[in-house]
Design an enzyme around this catalytic site. Structure first.
Site, PDB file in Angstrom:
ATOM      1  N   LYS A   1       0.829  -1.212   0.000  1.00 16.69           N
ATOM      2  CA  LYS A   1       0.000   0.000   0.000  1.00 16.69           C
ATOM      3  C   LYS A   1       0.862   1.259   0.000  1.00 16.69           C
ATOM      4  O   LYS A   1       0.494   2.266  -0.603  1.00 16.69           O
ATOM      5  CB  LYS A   1      -0.964  -0.003   1.187  1.00 16.69           C
ATOM      6  CG  LYS A   1      -2.072  -1.030   1.029  1.00 16.69           C
ATOM      7  CD  LYS A   1      -3.137  -0.904   2.092  1.00 16.69           C
ATOM      8  CE  LYS A   1      -4.238  -1.932   1.864  1.00 16.69           C
ATOM      9  NZ  LYS A   1      -5.246  -1.944   2.941  1.00 16.69           N
TER      10      LYS A   1
ATOM     11  N   LYS B   1      -3.291 -10.901  -6.612  1.00 19.23           N
ATOM     12  CA  LYS B   1      -4.583 -11.285  -6.020  1.00 19.23           C
ATOM     13  C   LYS B   1      -5.684 -10.357  -6.538  1.00 19.23           C
ATOM     14  O   LYS B   1      -5.416  -9.202  -6.900  1.00 19.23           O
ATOM     15  CB  LYS B   1      -4.521 -11.259  -4.491  1.00 19.23           C
ATOM     16  CG  LYS B   1      -4.462  -9.878  -3.895  1.00 19.23           C
ATOM     17  CD  LYS B   1      -4.817  -9.879  -2.410  1.00 19.23           C
ATOM     18  CE  LYS B   1      -4.802  -8.421  -1.946  1.00 19.23           C
ATOM     19  NZ  LYS B   1      -5.364  -8.104  -0.702  1.00 19.23           N
TER      20      LYS B   1
ATOM     21  N   LYS C   1      -9.838  -4.548  -5.738  1.00 23.04           N
ATOM     22  CA  LYS C   1     -10.462  -3.447  -6.471  1.00 23.04           C
ATOM     23  C   LYS C   1      -9.424  -2.569  -7.159  1.00 23.04           C
ATOM     24  O   LYS C   1      -9.690  -1.950  -8.177  1.00 23.04           O
ATOM     25  CB  LYS C   1     -11.312  -2.603  -5.530  1.00 23.04           C
ATOM     26  CG  LYS C   1     -12.715  -3.122  -5.392  1.00 23.04           C
ATOM     27  CD  LYS C   1     -13.358  -2.634  -4.130  1.00 23.04           C
ATOM     28  CE  LYS C   1     -12.626  -3.128  -2.915  1.00 23.04           C
ATOM     29  NZ  LYS C   1     -13.344  -3.012  -1.670  1.00 23.04           N
TER      30      LYS C   1
END
Ligand code: AMP
Ligand code: TRP
Length: 330
Positions: free
Chosen positions: A113, A194, A197
């Protein structure tokens, strides 16, 4: 009664990865009367990533509807909103003093992230696993049904429990993770990643996608590449088929498709529309439930309020005991 707990962030649409990796298990676990189940909307976690404050309350509300439409039941589980229970963040502060920075710097999710959000590597993003540990341990949960990407966070949770118990006397259980048979669904467009969104619209199937969209997305999904050498795309689609195959004949169908795939002769022109159909049918009841529940916002709010009360009462007691153990109560 074994206490089971899990959470999910309200950050837009749910996708089949969330369902097959976690929520499917939640529904099954609550049906076992032996379990004392807690499921919550992790809104505090969700604000560590970019968001629009005008959208957030709707996202929270929509997620509650989704969970109920999928079959979570307030009669069987305690369903609540994280930010309504201030004791989680209080316990997180105490845990903050028990974990060293490098332990959080190692977290894969943080690294991923942080790379994506270079302009906003906020302290919340860094501290995320500590709040998650507090979410779990404040209810002394013993088992946590999540997808594979959360296992590292659970390992840290167990380490925090051990550390706390070692220093202040046995108090917290060491919660284990519960995985589904499909703990990691891969992206439809890039089977090395994976499903999430952030991979773009075509990379995931949202539960709210219309039948036409589902057909389109499966059609354009990556299957076998490199002249059939790289089979990860096909394997991912097959595992999705298997997960949604419920009847005996669907299971047999799956076995045949799998055999064909292994032999390198799977006809995607047949398999893909069939897979789309399976997914569309699987979520038909969900779509109906969702439409019904959306008409009754007061009912949804009431469920969350009841859940907040039940969760709060337990969390408050744990926090008080923790404060006592660490010497804050004079
Ligand atoms: P999140 O949307 O990050 O709050 O995730 C909610 C739950 O879905 C967590 O238990 C995740 O581990 C799980 N999950 C998310 N993406 C996937 C995926 N691609 N495959 C399996 N499980 C997933
Ligand atoms: N971090 C989890 C996710 O992204 C959500 C979450 C927050 C959670 N607190 C939790 C999951 C406690 C299980 C238990 O999926």
């Amino acid at each position: 009664m074994p206490r089971i707990l899990s959470g999910i962030q309200p950050s837009g649409k749910l996708h089949i990865g969330n369902y097959l990796g976690a929520i499917k298990n939640w529904i099954g676990l609550q049906d076992d009367k032996k379990n004392d189940c807690f499921f919550f909307i992790a809104d505090y976690h969700s604000i560590t990533e970019d968001y629009d404050p005008r959208e957030k309350s709707k996202e929270i509300f929509d997620l509650a509807i989704d969970l109920l439409a999928l079959g979570l039941s307030p009669k069987k589980s305690t369903i609540f909103q994280q930010s309504k229970i201030p004791f989680h963040t209080e316990l997180a502060w105490i845990f903050n003093t028990m974990v060293k920075m490098p332990e959080l710097e190692r977290m894969t999710q943080f690294k991923v992230k942080a790379k994506k959000q270079t302009y906003n590597i906020n302290i919340g993003l860094f501290d995320y696993p500590i709040l998650m540990a507090a979410d779990i341990l404040i209810y002394k949960a013993e088992a946590v049904p999540v997808g594979e990407d959360q296992i590292q966070h659970l390992e840290l949770t167990r380490e925090i429990a051990r550390r706390f118990n070692g220093k202040f006397g046995k108090f917290f259980p060491e919660p284990k993770s519960i995985l589904t048979e499909t703990p990691k669904i891969m992206s439809l467009t890039d089977p090395a990643k994976k499903m999430s969104k952030s991979g773009g619209d075509k990379s995931y199937i949202a539960l709210a996608d219309s039948p036409e969209t589902i057909i389109e997305k499966i059609k354009s999904a990556t299957s076998d590449t490199g002249g059939g050498k790289d089979k990860r795309g096909g394997e991912n689609l097959l595992s999705i088929f298997n997960a949604f195959a419920e009847t005996k004949s669907e299971k047999i169908e799956y076995k045949n498709y799998k055999k064909d795939h292994e032999a390198g002769k799977l006809k995607y022109s047949e398999f893909k529309p069939r897979l789309a159909e399976l997914i569309i049918n699987y979520f038909a009841v969900y779509r109906e439930n969702r439409a019904e529940l959306s008409k009754n916002p007061d009912y949804i709010k009431k469920i969350l309020e009841d859940g907040d009360k039940k969760a709060s009462a337990i969390a408050e007691v744990t926090l008080r005991e923790v404060k006592k153990k660490i010497g804050l109560i004079i």
